[in-house]
Scaffold this motif. Structure first.
Motif, PDB file in Angstrom:
ATOM      1  N   THR A  66      36.645  34.452  45.895  1.00  0.00           N
ATOM      2  CA  THR A  66      36.905  33.409  46.888  1.00  0.00           C
ATOM      3  C   THR A  66      36.891  32.060  46.195  1.00  0.00           C
ATOM      4  O   THR A  66      36.033  31.817  45.338  1.00  0.00           O
ATOM      5  CB  THR A  66      35.859  33.421  48.017  1.00  0.00           C
ATOM      6  OG1 THR A  66      34.553  33.337  47.476  1.00  0.00           O
ATOM      7  CG2 THR A  66      35.985  34.676  48.857  1.00  0.00           C
ATOM      8  N   PRO A  67      37.866  31.190  46.538  1.00  0.00           N
ATOM      9  CA  PRO A  67      38.977  31.520  47.418  1.00  0.00           C
ATOM     10  C   PRO A  67      40.049  32.318  46.692  1.00  0.00           C
ATOM     11  O   PRO A  67      40.156  32.272  45.472  1.00  0.00           O
ATOM     12  CB  PRO A  67      39.530  30.140  47.797  1.00  0.00           C
ATOM     13  CG  PRO A  67      39.258  29.300  46.586  1.00  0.00           C
ATOM     14  CD  PRO A  67      37.937  29.792  46.056  1.00  0.00           C
ATOM     15  N   SER A  68      40.823  33.062  47.455  1.00  0.00           N
ATOM     16  CA  SER A  68      42.044  33.694  46.976  1.00  0.00           C
ATOM     17  C   SER A  68      43.156  33.322  47.942  1.00  0.00           C
ATOM     18  O   SER A  68      42.884  32.933  49.086  1.00  0.00           O
ATOM     19  CB  SER A  68      41.893  35.214  46.912  1.00  0.00           C
ATOM     20  OG  SER A  68      41.013  35.606  45.887  1.00  0.00           O
ATOM     21  N   TYR A  69      44.378  33.448  47.472  1.00  0.00           N
ATOM     22  CA  TYR A  69      45.520  33.036  48.287  1.00  0.00           C
ATOM     23  C   TYR A  69      46.582  34.128  48.296  1.00  0.00           C
ATOM     24  O   TYR A  69      46.720  34.890  47.339  1.00  0.00           O
ATOM     25  CB  TYR A  69      46.158  31.754  47.733  1.00  0.00           C
ATOM     26  CG  TYR A  69      45.223  30.581  47.673  1.00  0.00           C
ATOM     27  CD1 TYR A  69      45.074  29.720  48.759  1.00  0.00           C
ATOM     28  CD2 TYR A  69      44.471  30.332  46.525  1.00  0.00           C
ATOM     29  CE1 TYR A  69      44.212  28.643  48.704  1.00  0.00           C
ATOM     30  CE2 TYR A  69      43.598  29.257  46.462  1.00  0.00           C
ATOM     31  CZ  TYR A  69      43.472  28.414  47.555  1.00  0.00           C
ATOM     32  OH  TYR A  69      42.605  27.351  47.502  1.00  0.00           O
ATOM     33  N   VAL A  70      47.336  34.158  49.385  1.00  0.00           N
ATOM     34  CA  VAL A  70      48.550  34.957  49.451  1.00  0.00           C
ATOM     35  C   VAL A  70      49.690  33.995  49.754  1.00  0.00           C
ATOM     36  O   VAL A  70      49.645  33.250  50.748  1.00  0.00           O
ATOM     37  CB  VAL A  70      48.469  36.053  50.528  1.00  0.00           C
ATOM     38  CG1 VAL A  70      49.827  36.717  50.723  1.00  0.00           C
ATOM     39  CG2 VAL A  70      47.436  37.105  50.121  1.00  0.00           C
TER      40      VAL A  70
END
Length: 231
Positions: free
Chosen positions: A197-201
């Protein structure tokens, strides 16, 4: 009936225990599907995602959305309220939303760090359900701008500033609907291998970690140009 904070705590513990590690093995295999760097010039771990799983994100309950529904690009952030990097990411996303009104941002709870994070997530989902995305976006900004650990009590105090009684938020936060919404958000994060975290799509690509506002803006621009985070 006023729901006790202990019940919220107990109901959150199982979510953290059963979902937080599910995607770790997948995430360990992340390399660089696209050669992209963060704002400090370091490689950003990223991978292509199965379109069928990405397609499920739009149907998740309780996602906080900012920006136009018909936006050509949506950036999803998977975050934890007690992730120190999420604090910087939150400030950057607020600036990004202000500078790029054509962008749609979706905030998805992934409280993998602690039970306290899950408590705060349930309060956030209760605010989302009761007042909508604008209020949940305000809560997100406020909580991640404050120092120290964020738990259910501090999230309730922040929600009270939005005009919501603690007893009402507790009741909604302890509902089966909120439990299922949080479980589904964490489960899709695990299915995508988003153990950081954080991760993104972005499109059909997952990014592990916060690359910084300039790198994110470059990837969003590339996504618009060629449907990839790097053209």
């Amino acid at each position: 009936m006023i729901v006790s904070r202990r019940r919220i705590l107990a109901g959150s513990a199982g979510l953290v225990a059963t979902t937080g590690l599910a995607g770790l093995a997948r995430a360990q295999g992340y390399g660089q599907a696209f050669k992209v760097d963060n704002d400090e010039g370091r490689p950003v771990a990223n991978t292509r995602l199965p379109g069928e799983i990405v397609g499920e994100i739009e149907g998740l309950r309780g996602v906080t959305y900012i920006g136009p529904r018909d936006a050509g690009v949506t950036l999803y952030e998977f975050f934890d309220y007690n992730c120190p990097y999420c604090r910087k990411a939150a400030a950057d996303l607020v600036s990004l939303a202000a500078s790029d009104p054509a962008l749609r941002i979706g905030l998805i709870n992934n409280p993998i760090l602690s039970v306290q994070s899950a408590q705060a997530a349930k309060v956030s989902l209760a605010v989302q359900k009761r007042l909508g995305s604008a209020a949940a976006w305000s809560l997100y900004q406020g909580l991640l701008a404050r120092p120290g650990r964020i738990d259910g009590l501090s999230a309730l105090a922040a929600a009270a500033k939005l005009g919501l009684p603690a007893a009402e938020i507790e009741g909604i936060g302890d509902s089966e609907e909120v439990r299922l919404a949080l479980n589904s958000q964490m489960r899709i994060a695990a299915d995508l291998g988003l153990s950081t975290t954080p991760s993104y799509v972005l499109g059909n690509t997952a990014l592990l970690g916060h690359p910084g506002p300039k790198a994110l803006a470059r990837m969003i621009a590339a996504q618009r140009r060629c449907d990839r985070i790097a053209c």
